[in-house]
Design a protein around this motif. Sequence first.
Motif, PDB file in Angstrom:
ATOM      1  N   LEU A  63      -4.322   8.802  -0.310  1.00 28.82           N
ATOM      2  CA  LEU A  63      -3.823   9.844  -1.218  1.00 28.82           C
ATOM      3  C   LEU A  63      -2.304  10.016  -1.241  1.00 28.82           C
ATOM      4  CD1 LEU A  63      -6.500  12.653  -0.763  1.00 28.82           C
ATOM      5  CD2 LEU A  63      -6.254  11.038  -2.665  1.00 28.82           C
ATOM      6  N   PRO A  64      -1.589   9.936  -0.105  1.00 30.52           N
ATOM      7  CA  PRO A  64      -0.135  10.122  -0.183  1.00 30.52           C
ATOM      8  C   PRO A  64       0.512   9.129  -1.149  1.00 30.52           C
ATOM      9  CG  PRO A  64      -0.852  10.230   2.091  1.00 30.52           C
ATOM     10  CD  PRO A  64      -2.048   9.775   1.296  1.00 30.52           C
ATOM     11  N   GLY A  65       1.254   9.670  -2.083  1.00 35.09           N
ATOM     12  CA  GLY A  65       1.892   8.835  -3.095  1.00 35.09           C
ATOM     13  C   GLY A  65       1.021   8.554  -4.302  1.00 35.09           C
ATOM     14  N   LEU A  66      -0.281   8.829  -4.156  1.00 36.47           N
ATOM     15  CA  LEU A  66      -1.219   8.635  -5.273  1.00 36.47           C
ATOM     16  C   LEU A  66      -1.539   9.942  -5.981  1.00 36.47           C
ATOM     17  CD1 LEU A  66      -3.210   6.804  -6.860  1.00 36.47           C
ATOM     18  CD2 LEU A  66      -4.923   7.360  -5.101  1.00 36.47           C
ATOM     19  N   TYR A  67      -1.712  10.994  -5.166  1.00 34.34           N
ATOM     20  CA  TYR A  67      -2.103  12.288  -5.731  1.00 34.34           C
ATOM     21  C   TYR A  67      -1.317  13.402  -5.056  1.00 34.34           C
ATOM     22  CZ  TYR A  67      -5.268  16.037  -7.292  1.00 34.34           C
ATOM     23  OH  TYR A  67      -5.805  17.170  -7.864  1.00 34.34           O
ATOM     24  N   PRO A  68      -0.187  13.822  -5.670  1.00 40.63           N
ATOM     25  CA  PRO A  68       0.319  13.387  -6.974  1.00 40.63           C
ATOM     26  C   PRO A  68       0.993  12.021  -6.895  1.00 40.63           C
ATOM     27  CG  PRO A  68       1.789  15.009  -6.025  1.00 40.63           C
ATOM     28  CD  PRO A  68       0.608  14.934  -5.102  1.00 40.63           C
ATOM     29  N   PRO A  69       1.087  11.316  -8.019  1.00 40.39           N
ATOM     30  CA  PRO A  69       1.621   9.955  -7.979  1.00 40.39           C
ATOM     31  C   PRO A  69       3.131   9.919  -7.774  1.00 40.39           C
ATOM     32  CG  PRO A  69       1.088  10.591 -10.237  1.00 40.39           C
ATOM     33  CD  PRO A  69       0.587  11.697  -9.353  1.00 40.39           C
ATOM     34  N   ASN A  70       3.560   8.990  -6.932  1.00 46.84           N
ATOM     35  CA  ASN A  70       4.998   8.747  -6.787  1.00 46.84           C
ATOM     36  C   ASN A  70       5.458   7.818  -7.922  1.00 46.84           C
ATOM     37  OD1 ASN A  70       4.009   6.223  -6.067  1.00 46.84           O
ATOM     38  ND2 ASN A  70       4.394   6.511  -3.867  1.00 46.84           N
ATOM     39  N   GLU A  71       6.721   7.430  -7.903  1.00 47.09           N
ATOM     40  CA  GLU A  71       7.257   6.625  -9.000  1.00 47.09           C
ATOM     41  C   GLU A  71       6.516   5.300  -9.145  1.00 47.09           C
ATOM     42  OE1 GLU A  71       9.361   7.634 -11.308  1.00 47.09           O
ATOM     43  OE2 GLU A  71       9.243   9.587 -10.284  1.00 47.09           O
ATOM     44  N   GLU A  72       6.159   4.705  -8.020  1.00 45.87           N
ATOM     45  CA  GLU A  72       5.446   3.417  -8.070  1.00 45.87           C
ATOM     46  C   GLU A  72       4.090   3.570  -8.756  1.00 45.87           C
ATOM     47  OE1 GLU A  72       3.725  -0.006  -4.997  1.00 45.87           O
ATOM     48  OE2 GLU A  72       4.841   1.728  -4.228  1.00 45.87           O
ATOM     49  N   ASN A  73       3.365   4.623  -8.397  1.00 47.28           N
ATOM     50  CA  ASN A  73       2.057   4.820  -9.014  1.00 47.28           C
ATOM     51  C   ASN A  73       2.162   5.342 -10.445  1.00 47.28           C
ATOM     52  OD1 ASN A  73      -0.149   4.023  -7.254  1.00 47.28           O
ATOM     53  ND2 ASN A  73       0.720   5.494  -5.797  1.00 47.28           N
ATOM     54  N   LYS A  74       3.228   6.053 -10.755  1.00 44.87           N
ATOM     55  CA  LYS A  74       3.447   6.441 -12.153  1.00 44.87           C
ATOM     56  C   LYS A  74       3.618   5.205 -13.019  1.00 44.87           C
ATOM     57  CE  LYS A  74       5.538  11.007 -11.403  1.00 44.87           C
ATOM     58  NZ  LYS A  74       6.794  11.806 -11.477  1.00 44.87           N
ATOM     59  N   ALA A  75       4.332   4.214 -12.490  1.00 40.08           N
ATOM     60  CA  ALA A  75       4.526   2.963 -13.233  1.00 40.08           C
ATOM     61  C   ALA A  75       3.200   2.237 -13.408  1.00 40.08           C
ATOM     62  CB  ALA A  75       5.536   2.079 -12.513  1.00 40.08           C
ATOM     63  N   ARG A  76       2.370   2.230 -12.373  1.00 38.81           N
ATOM     64  CA  ARG A  76       1.052   1.598 -12.469  1.00 38.81           C
ATOM     65  C   ARG A  76       0.179   2.310 -13.502  1.00 38.81           C
ATOM     66  NH1 ARG A  76       0.343   1.079  -5.973  1.00 38.81           N
ATOM     67  NH2 ARG A  76       1.231  -1.016  -5.700  1.00 38.81           N
ATOM     68  N   TYR A  77       0.267   3.625 -13.501  1.00 34.44           N
ATOM     69  CA  TYR A  77      -0.521   4.381 -14.460  1.00 34.44           C
ATOM     70  C   TYR A  77      -0.042   4.110 -15.888  1.00 34.44           C
ATOM     71  CZ  TYR A  77      -2.359   8.345 -17.112  1.00 34.44           C
ATOM     72  OH  TYR A  77      -2.959   9.117 -18.059  1.00 34.44           O
ATOM     73  N   ALA A  78       1.273   4.032 -16.075  1.00 34.76           N
ATOM     74  CA  ALA A  78       1.804   3.737 -17.408  1.00 34.76           C
ATOM     75  C   ALA A  78       1.341   2.361 -17.873  1.00 34.76           C
ATOM     76  CB  ALA A  78       3.335   3.792 -17.374  1.00 34.76           C
ATOM     77  N   ALA A  79       1.288   1.403 -16.967  1.00 38.38           N
ATOM     78  CA  ALA A  79       0.814   0.066 -17.323  1.00 38.38           C
ATOM     79  C   ALA A  79      -0.676   0.107 -17.684  1.00 38.38           C
ATOM     80  CB  ALA A  79       1.051  -0.887 -16.159  1.00 38.38           C
ATOM     81  N   PHE A  80      -1.432   0.894 -16.942  1.00 40.33           N
ATOM     82  CA  PHE A  80      -2.862   1.071 -17.239  1.00 40.33           C
ATOM     83  C   PHE A  80      -3.053   1.644 -18.638  1.00 40.33           C
ATOM     84  CE2 PHE A  80      -6.116   4.416 -17.402  1.00 40.33           C
ATOM     85  CZ  PHE A  80      -7.271   3.650 -17.348  1.00 40.33           C
TER      86      PHE A  80
END
Length: 239
Positions: free
Chosen positions: A217-234
């Motif tokens: 969960l850390p960095g995923l919920y809430p998402p950090n910049e890296e996971n925000k980028a992954r979500y945008a790609a999704f």
Amino acid sequence: MTVDTNNDQALIEALSKVTTATLTTVLLKKGLRNVWLRGAAPLNPGQPRIVGRAFTLRFVPAREDLATPASWSSPISTRAAIEAMPEGCVAVVDAMGVTDAGIFGDILCARMRKRGVAALVTDGVVRDVAGVRATGLPVWCSGVAAPPSVAGLTFVNWQEPIGCGGVAVFPGDMIVIDDDGAVLIPADLVEAVTEESIEQERLEGWIMSRVDEGVALPGLYPPNEENKARYAAFKAQVR
């Protein structure tokens, strides 16, 4: 308030896919903390999520010269209020949290169902519970009680601002109700909240898929910049 019925239907359809939990988070981000109506629990398990504009009714404490069975025939009565309810509305009733006097029974709920009322929400209780269930009207309330409303309450008006479950409800506010209870969206914020809530649901769905994959969960919920980028790609892939 004038409602664009075509746009309203689109909003209702969109909100029917959004949980009340998500809505409270989105509204919190907008500075609204007091939007969950206390004491309004589903009368039956598994009731569908309901969305509709608030039609308000208000009770005050019982006064012996006014709270009588004869008052049920008055022009200012719950019976008259039901006849003014438009199809698709959610009846929101301020019963002051009184739990020893049932505000509606089976006959009134049957009439509401016949008129196409979407649901009844109250911080009070209902009576004739077996009959109420048989009407098929979705009800969120604080329980059941045998005594009639006049045993503890006086009905005074409809379609005016009320306080239900500690929340200020104005006619025309949007009400969303599910297993977690009833949440109010102020009328002027419905479009913005709907749009943000749909995006929040999409994001949380993606986060849940990552949790299922074993991601911490850390960095995923809430998402950090890296996971925000992954979500945008999704999102780019699924469009």
